[in-house]
Design a protein around this motif. Structure first.
Motif, PDB file in Angstrom:
ATOM      1  N   THR A  82       0.793  -1.225   0.000  1.00 49.42           N
ATOM      2  CA  THR A  82       0.000   0.000   0.000  1.00 49.42           C
ATOM      3  C   THR A  82       0.829   1.279   0.000  1.00 49.42           C
ATOM      4  O   THR A  82       0.299   2.347  -0.327  1.00 49.42           O
ATOM      5  N   VAL A  83       2.091   1.234   0.374  1.00 49.87           N
ATOM      6  CA  VAL A  83       2.915   2.443   0.467  1.00 49.87           C
ATOM      7  C   VAL A  83       4.278   2.172  -0.162  1.00 49.87           C
ATOM      8  O   VAL A  83       4.636   1.030  -0.457  1.00 49.87           O
ATOM      9  N   SER A  84       5.051   3.244  -0.353  1.00 49.68           N
ATOM     10  CA  SER A  84       6.422   3.070  -0.835  1.00 49.68           C
ATOM     11  C   SER A  84       7.330   2.807   0.359  1.00 49.68           C
ATOM     12  O   SER A  84       7.142   3.394   1.433  1.00 49.68           O
ATOM     13  N   PRO A  85       8.323   1.939   0.223  1.00 45.79           N
ATOM     14  CA  PRO A  85       9.192   1.593   1.338  1.00 45.79           C
ATOM     15  C   PRO A  85      10.048   2.767   1.791  1.00 45.79           C
ATOM     16  O   PRO A  85      10.430   3.636   1.000  1.00 45.79           O
ATOM     17  N   VAL A  86      10.367   2.781   3.065  1.00 45.00           N
ATOM     18  CA  VAL A  86      11.320   3.733   3.617  1.00 45.00           C
ATOM     19  C   VAL A  86      12.728   3.193   3.391  1.00 45.00           C
ATOM     20  O   VAL A  86      12.978   1.998   3.575  1.00 45.00           O
ATOM     21  N   ILE A  87      13.641   4.054   2.969  1.00 46.87           N
ATOM     22  CA  ILE A  87      15.050   3.676   2.802  1.00 46.87           C
ATOM     23  C   ILE A  87      15.798   4.199   4.022  1.00 46.87           C
ATOM     24  O   ILE A  87      15.701   5.387   4.350  1.00 46.87           O
ATOM     25  N   ALA A 124       8.940  12.223  10.508  1.00 39.78           N
ATOM     26  CA  ALA A 124      10.087  11.610  11.183  1.00 39.78           C
ATOM     27  C   ALA A 124      10.546  10.351  10.452  1.00 39.78           C
ATOM     28  O   ALA A 124      11.752  10.056  10.387  1.00 39.78           O
ATOM     29  N   ILE A 125       9.595   9.608   9.882  1.00 40.30           N
ATOM     30  CA  ILE A 125       9.932   8.427   9.091  1.00 40.30           C
ATOM     31  C   ILE A 125      10.469   8.844   7.720  1.00 40.30           C
ATOM     32  O   ILE A 125      11.469   8.308   7.232  1.00 40.30           O
ATOM     33  N   ALA A 126       9.816   9.830   7.112  1.00 42.16           N
ATOM     34  CA  ALA A 126      10.238  10.283   5.783  1.00 42.16           C
ATOM     35  C   ALA A 126      11.651  10.847   5.793  1.00 42.16           C
ATOM     36  O   ALA A 126      12.334  10.830   4.762  1.00 42.16           O
ATOM     37  N   ARG A 127      12.093  11.327   6.932  1.00 41.83           N
ATOM     38  CA  ARG A 127      13.434  11.901   7.031  1.00 41.83           C
ATOM     39  C   ARG A 127      14.504  10.920   6.578  1.00 41.83           C
ATOM     40  O   ARG A 127      15.506  11.313   5.973  1.00 41.83           O
ATOM     41  N   TYR A 128      14.299   9.630   6.854  1.00 40.61           N
ATOM     42  CA  TYR A 128      15.290   8.632   6.455  1.00 40.61           C
ATOM     43  C   TYR A 128      15.403   8.561   4.927  1.00 40.61           C
ATOM     44  O   TYR A 128      16.513   8.522   4.372  1.00 40.61           O
ATOM     45  N   SER A 129      14.268   8.540   4.250  1.00 47.01           N
ATOM     46  CA  SER A 129      14.310   8.476   2.785  1.00 47.01           C
ATOM     47  C   SER A 129      14.883   9.759   2.197  1.00 47.01           C
ATOM     48  O   SER A 129      15.583   9.720   1.174  1.00 47.01           O
ATOM     49  N   LEU A 130      14.594  10.912   2.817  1.00 44.25           N
ATOM     50  CA  LEU A 130      15.195  12.164   2.358  1.00 44.25           C
ATOM     51  C   LEU A 130      16.709  12.092   2.450  1.00 44.25           C
ATOM     52  O   LEU A 130      17.418  12.469   1.498  1.00 44.25           O
TER      53      LEU A 130
END
Length: 283
Positions: A166-171, A254-260
């Motif tokens: 359902t979502v794109s994975p976090v890197i 806070a989670i998106a920060r990792y992918s950024l």
């Protein structure tokens, strides 16, 4: 999907058929990073592989053992060793004696310290079930030790967290890597699978469409990173974050920060961004 049954049953602890000879047991660990919970797959009928055993929650382990019944478990395999995917391998190994199969990560952060691979699994590793072989495909990106497992007989692809329902994975740097993630997507696309069975979320038809959408998503996000660098740089990740992820609920920043960070590291490697004293700008 080769006549596979379709189900909307998301009750934790039930062994739900999701493909011929394949059942899913949903772990009771829903959350922002796990969606409805971790999907544990039992691939095979009388000679089977437990794939992604999930968290070591007593009720989940008991549900898996009940679903196994009197079948022979040839392996307890993982796609990767994040803490929502592998901890139940230990109690299942103790109960069944089947070898644990997986790979070691480059960095231990976010990973399950309890996981032990009795036999290593790497690219090309084959596990034989009575519904066909599972072949390991090295897919670093979300995690350095990530393996997808391909079932050539049914052309089914078990993707762990590399492709989600359902979502794109976090890197997750430093162990996760955006360049490796995109390279691994290209490798999966070349397999020409007919269905994706992800680590979280529903079975996905049309894998090529799903993979192409993930690539476009990452390209879109990278374009936003570059635009933010031009408009705001030099800037910290904290300054860039709300601009790059303006379309995402701030509760998830806070989670998106990792992918950024993963996008920025990719751009730095490509000499399209640089950092100085924690501040990033275009190059």
């Amino acid at each position: 999907m080769n006549g596979a049954p379709v189900t909307a049953d998301w009750t934790p602890g039930r062994a739900v058929p999701v493909a011929p000879g394949v059942r899913r047991v949903l772990a009771p660990n829903p959350g922002p990073m796990t969606g409805s919970g971790t999907n544990t797959y039992l691939v095979g009928r009388e000679r089977l592989v437990i794939l992604d055993p999930g968290p070591a929650i007593d009720s989940h382990v008991a549900a898996i053992l009940a679903a196994v019944g009197g079948a022979r478990v040839v392996a307890i395999a993982v796609t990767h060793t994040h803490r929502d995917h592998s901890p139940a391998a230990a109690p299942l190994h103790a109960a069944l004696g089947a070898p644990r199969r997986g790979a070691v990560p480059r960095h231990r952060e976010f990973h399950d310290p309890s996981f032990v691979a009795d036999l290593p699994a790497g690219d090309g590793c084959i596990l034989a079930t009575d519904v066909g072989e599972l072949v390991a495909v090295a897919t670093p990106g979300h995690a350095s030790n990530h393996l997808c497992w391909f079932e050539p007989a049914g052309r089914r692809l078990y993707t762990g967290d590399h492709v989600l329902g359902t979502v794109s994975p976090v890197i997750l740097p430093p162990d996760g890597d955006m360049t490796e993630y995109l390279d691994s997507l290209a490798r999966l696309d070349a397999l020409d699978a007919q269905a994706i069975l992800p680590g979280h979320g529903p079975v996905l038809a049309e894998p090529k469409v799903v993979i192409a959408a993930l690539v476009r998503h990452r390209q879109m996000r990278e374009a936003r990173v570059l635009a933010a660098l031009r408009d705001l740089g030099p800037a910290s990740i904290e300054t860039l974050l709300p601009h790059v992820y303006a379309d995402v609920d701030p509760a998830r920043h806070a989670i998106a920060r990792y992918s950024l960070e993963a996008h920025l590291l990719k751009l730095e490697r490509e000499c399209r961004a640089r950092r100085d004293d924690g501040r990033w700008q275009s190059q």
